[in-house]
Design an enzyme around this catalytic site. Structure first.
Site, PDB file in Angstrom:
ATOM      1  N   GLY A 225       0.848  -1.161   0.196  1.00  6.50           N
ATOM      2  CA  GLY A 225       0.011  -0.134   0.117  1.00  6.50           C
ATOM      3  C   GLY A 225       0.720   1.116  -0.049  1.00  6.50           C
ATOM      4  O   GLY A 225       1.920   1.133  -0.353  1.00  6.50           O
ATOM      5  N   GLY A 230       1.792   2.681   5.647  1.00  6.76           N
ATOM      6  CA  GLY A 230       3.114   1.850   5.858  1.00  6.76           C
ATOM      7  C   GLY A 230       3.795   2.231   7.132  1.00  6.76           C
ATOM      8  O   GLY A 230       4.045   1.467   8.140  1.00  6.76           O
ATOM      9  N   GLU A 245       5.772  -3.376   0.731  1.00  7.45           N
ATOM     10  CA  GLU A 245       5.615  -3.223  -0.606  1.00  7.45           C
ATOM     11  C   GLU A 245       5.086  -1.942  -0.577  1.00  7.45           C
ATOM     12  O   GLU A 245       3.779  -1.741  -0.904  1.00  7.45           O
ATOM     13  CB  GLU A 245       5.001  -4.319  -1.269  1.00  7.45           C
ATOM     14  N   CYS A 279       2.117   0.599  -8.843  1.00  5.93           N
ATOM     15  CA  CYS A 279       3.090   1.198  -8.308  1.00  5.93           C
ATOM     16  C   CYS A 279       4.393   1.024  -9.144  1.00  5.93           C
ATOM     17  O   CYS A 279       5.358   1.696  -8.749  1.00  5.93           O
ATOM     18  CB  CYS A 279       3.344   0.088  -7.243  1.00  5.93           C
TER      19      CYS A 279
HETATM   20  P1  NAP Z   1      -3.304   2.443   1.096  1.00 10.61           P
HETATM   21  O1  NAP Z   1      -4.307   3.496   1.295  1.00 10.61           O
HETATM   22  O2  NAP Z   1      -1.994   2.622   2.115  1.00 10.61           O
HETATM   23  O3  NAP Z   1      -4.206   1.033   1.787  1.00 10.61           O
HETATM   24  C1  NAP Z   1      -3.592  -0.146   1.505  1.00 10.61           C
HETATM   25  C2  NAP Z   1      -4.198  -1.003   2.427  1.00 10.61           C
HETATM   26  O4  NAP Z   1      -3.834  -0.553   3.899  1.00 10.61           O
HETATM   27  C3  NAP Z   1      -5.699  -0.948   2.425  1.00 10.61           C
HETATM   28  O5  NAP Z   1      -6.245  -2.344   2.867  1.00 10.61           O
HETATM   29  C4  NAP Z   1      -6.297  -0.079   3.584  1.00 10.61           C
HETATM   30  O6  NAP Z   1      -7.277  -0.269   4.079  1.00 10.61           O
HETATM   31  C5  NAP Z   1      -5.191  -0.466   4.599  1.00 10.61           C
HETATM   32  N1  NAP Z   1      -4.909   0.674   5.726  1.00 10.61           N
HETATM   33  C6  NAP Z   1      -4.883   1.825   5.416  1.00 10.61           C
HETATM   34  N2  NAP Z   1      -4.955   2.476   6.893  1.00 10.61           N
HETATM   35  C7  NAP Z   1      -4.519   1.276   7.509  1.00 10.61           C
HETATM   36  C8  NAP Z   1      -3.887   1.429   9.063  1.00 10.61           C
HETATM   37  N3  NAP Z   1      -3.758   2.334   9.792  1.00 10.61           N
HETATM   38  N4  NAP Z   1      -3.734   0.113   9.441  1.00 10.61           N
HETATM   39  C9  NAP Z   1      -3.936  -0.965   8.684  1.00 10.61           C
HETATM   40  N5  NAP Z   1      -4.307  -0.847   7.615  1.00 10.61           N
HETATM   41  C10 NAP Z   1      -4.438   0.267   6.850  1.00 10.61           C
HETATM   42  O7  NAP Z   1      -2.988   2.097  -0.300  1.00 10.61           O
HETATM   43  P2  NAP Z   1      -3.942   2.163  -1.582  1.00 10.61           P
HETATM   44  O8  NAP Z   1      -4.496   3.554  -1.860  1.00 10.61           O
HETATM   45  O9  NAP Z   1      -4.973   0.844  -1.546  1.00 10.61           O
HETATM   46  O10 NAP Z   1      -2.912   1.574  -2.684  1.00 10.61           O
HETATM   47  C11 NAP Z   1      -2.016   2.407  -3.335  1.00 10.61           C
HETATM   48  C12 NAP Z   1      -0.684   2.390  -2.936  1.00 10.61           C
HETATM   49  O11 NAP Z   1      -0.220   0.983  -2.825  1.00 10.61           O
HETATM   50  C13 NAP Z   1       0.277   3.119  -3.710  1.00 10.61           C
HETATM   51  O12 NAP Z   1       1.013   3.976  -3.163  1.00 10.61           O
HETATM   52  C14 NAP Z   1       0.913   2.131  -4.534  1.00 10.61           C
HETATM   53  O13 NAP Z   1       2.182   2.463  -5.005  1.00 10.61           O
HETATM   54  C15 NAP Z   1       0.999   0.830  -3.478  1.00 10.61           C
HETATM   55  N6  NAP Z   1       1.216  -0.386  -4.055  1.00 10.61           N
HETATM   56  C16 NAP Z   1       2.329  -0.927  -4.040  1.00 10.61           C
HETATM   57  C17 NAP Z   1       2.773  -2.092  -4.388  1.00 10.61           C
HETATM   58  C18 NAP Z   1       4.060  -2.908  -4.271  1.00 10.61           C
HETATM   59  O14 NAP Z   1       4.046  -4.122  -4.789  1.00 10.61           O
HETATM   60  N7  NAP Z   1       5.102  -2.082  -4.023  1.00 10.61           N
HETATM   61  C19 NAP Z   1       1.570  -2.688  -5.319  1.00 10.61           C
HETATM   62  C20 NAP Z   1       0.636  -1.992  -5.401  1.00 10.61           C
HETATM   63  C21 NAP Z   1       0.282  -1.000  -4.825  1.00 10.61           C
HETATM   64  P3  NAP Z   1      -8.689   0.566   3.761  1.00 10.61           P
HETATM   65  O15 NAP Z   1      -8.699   0.583   2.179  1.00 10.61           O
HETATM   66  O16 NAP Z   1      -9.629   0.309   4.442  1.00 10.61           O
HETATM   67  O17 NAP Z   1      -8.195   2.049   3.920  1.00 10.61           O
END
Ligand code: NAP
Length: 473
Positions: A225, A230, A245, A279
């Site tokens: 995420g 993170g 990641e 990502c």
């Molecule tokens: P996000 O907002 O960070 O959310 C990711 C996950 O974390 C979701 O299930 C979210 O739940 C959960 N989450 C949020 N706050 C949390 C907390 N305080 N405690 C525990 N879990 C929590 O990211 P996103 O918008 O879904 O995805 C986009 C990001 O992911 C981008 O930065 C992208 O680059 C990255 N990404 C990285 C990779 C890689 O392999 N490196 C691959 C794909 C994406 P909720 O949905 O309920 O908020």
């Protein structure tokens, strides 16, 4: 759909609506779990781990092979679910569903290659008369937290290795796209995985995240995420292994001898795949000044030819961003860059969650579209004069997941590939390439640790030493 807790598919009085970002139509609802559900999930996973660790490697692999076959038999259903709940077009979603089959198959195969080695105890005085080895044993409960942009395959990248390793797992999928992950958990159940080994809990990260993350029972958190979530997770996690990641802002270098047609074509795809919510999406392209004009011309032409709109239509090249709010956020970033001197070469108009594929040049380094992860359909072009400048510019950000370069000159390819500070370099391709079994992860703010089945298995197991003292030997 329901969530799977302690072997039962359950609902809750409060529900969360899952809507299609293209037309806002309601697809389904999922339960809005609370902290008590998080506790229940962990208790069941603790029990499930006792079953998981006793499963033979053969049985784990068979469950994974069967799950892969189930997904393969329902590819179009999985693809439609991905396309409806998320941003991907149906053609993009089919690719993701097929990759999920690969991820599960590779997990089954790698389950059979989890190996230890013998230890030369007599290599230092005091170790004589000892013989032994280490095995890799399951780590315990894995808490898997996944993002919205690959709602099936990134879930498979956690569930597959967790099962292969002999762990139990609690999955918390992204709230906007939970359905593909739940369907994958259903497939695992149909394939005969003992139910307590896998839990799926749906609910807002902001509400249940802290309870899950701070719980002392998981031995590992596998998170994919954004940096913000993170960082919060790393602060709260306590004594647990952490796989991170995170995002990026991927650079590409197009050298003066590059195949311009191919570079433009593949970089357009890399910039706008999944509406740029990727990502390893292309965000900054550094082009040698000798070929800047022809590259820019072709890049803009191809971009302008993109068909955007209804994700379920075969001819659509790019769908909406995940929410209108996200599209507005990026539209604002583009305006900010324009005010600071950037020129828009294509795109920029927005309607609801649909933001046109947008190409910018003259972007100042202070602009967010340069320095931050855009995670949307915008890309910047820059002119460079020499390789050192290209490397300094490409590396001059806080992320480092993938980078790419285009050249026919082997010496230049080596210079650039070793100079780029990142987790993987694609040569003569865009940054948007990943084989599901290669090591995948980044440096700097892009994360910690690596995924890619064999590498996830290293993270999700730990060595256990067996040492015999043999006084008569
Ligand atoms: P996000 O907002 O960070 O959310 C990711 C996950 O974390 C979701 O299930 C979210 O739940 C959960 N989450 C949020 N706050 C949390 C907390 N305080 N405690 C525990 N879990 C929590 O990211 P996103 O918008 O879904 O995805 C986009 C990001 O992911 C981008 O930065 C992208 O680059 C990255 N990404 C990285 C990779 C890689 O392999 N490196 C691959 C794909 C994406 P909720 O949905 O309920 O908020």
């Amino acid at each position: 759909m329901k969530m799977l807790l302690a072997g039962e598919w359950v609902d809750r009085a409060k529900a969360i609506e899952v809507r299609d970002p293209f037309d806002n139509s309601l697809i389904d609802t999922v339960p809005r779990a609370d902290a008590a559900d998080a506790d229940k999930a962990m208790a069941a996973a603790a029990e499930g781990f006792e079953t998981a660790r006793r499963m033979t490697v053969y049985d784990r692999a068979q469950v994974l092979f069967r799950t892969a076959r189930i997904v393969e038999g329902r590819l179009e259903d999985f693809a439609t679910t991905i396309a409806r709940e998320g941003s991907k077009t149906i053609r993009e979603a089919r690719k993701e569903a097929r990759r999920c089959v690969n991820t599960l198959t590779a997990s089954a195969e790698e389950a059979k290659r989890i190996q230890g080695e013998t230890i030369p105890f007599s290599s230092f005085p005091g170790g004589e008369k000892r013989r032994g080895y280490y095995e890799r044993v399951p780590i315990g409960i894995v808490l898997a937290i996944t993002p919205f942009n690959d709602p099936l395959n990134l879930v498979a990248h956690k569930l597959g290795p967790a099962v292969a390793a002999g762990n139990s797992v609690v999955l918390k999928p992204a709230t906007v796209t939970p359905l593909s992950g739940i369907k994958l958990v259903e497939a695992f159940m149909e394939a005969g995985l003992p139910p307590l080994i896998m839990q799926v809990i749906t609910g807002y990260g902001a509400e249940i995240g802290d309870a899950l993350v701070a719980d002392p029972r998981p031995r590992m958190i596998s998170f994919t995420g954004g940096v913000e979530a993170g960082l919060r997770i790393t602060k709260l996690a306590g004594l647990k292994k952490i796989g991170m990641e995170l995002g990026s802002n991927s650079p590409v270098i197009v050298w003066r001898d590059a195949d311009i047609e191919w570079a433009a074509e593949t970089c357009v795809s890399g910039a706008f795949w999944a509406a740029g919510q990727n990502c390893i999406g292309v965000q900054r392209i550094y082009v040698h000044r000798d070929v800047y004009e022809p590259f820019r011309k072709r890049f803009v032409e191809i971009t302008r030819g993109y068909k955007i709109g209804d994700k379920l239509k075969e001819e659509t090249d790019m769908g909406p961003m995940i929410t209108e709010g996200e599209a507005r956020r990026l539209e604002g970033w583009v305006r900010e860059a324009e005010k600071a001197g950037a020129r828009v070469l294509a795109g920029r108009r927005r309607e609801g969650a649909l933001l046109e594929p947008t190409v910018l040049e003259n972007v100042p380094k202070t602009a967010k579209v340069h320095a931050e992860e855009v995670f949307g359909p915008t890309v910047n072009l820059y002119q460079v004069d020499d390789a050192d400048q290209a490397l300094a510019e490409a590396n001059g950000i806080a992320y480092g997941l993938h980078a790419a370069l285009f050249t026919r000159d082997v010496d230049m390819a080596f210079k650039l590939a070793y100079g780029l500070d990142c987790g993987g370099v694609m040569i003569n391709d865009s940054t948007d390439y990943r084989l599901d079994s290669m090591p995948f992860g980044g440096v700097k703010n892009s994360g910690l640790g690596r995924e890619g089945i064999k590498f996830s298995l290293q993270e999700m197991t730990e060595p256990k030493v067996i040492c015999w003292y043999l006084p008569k030997s």
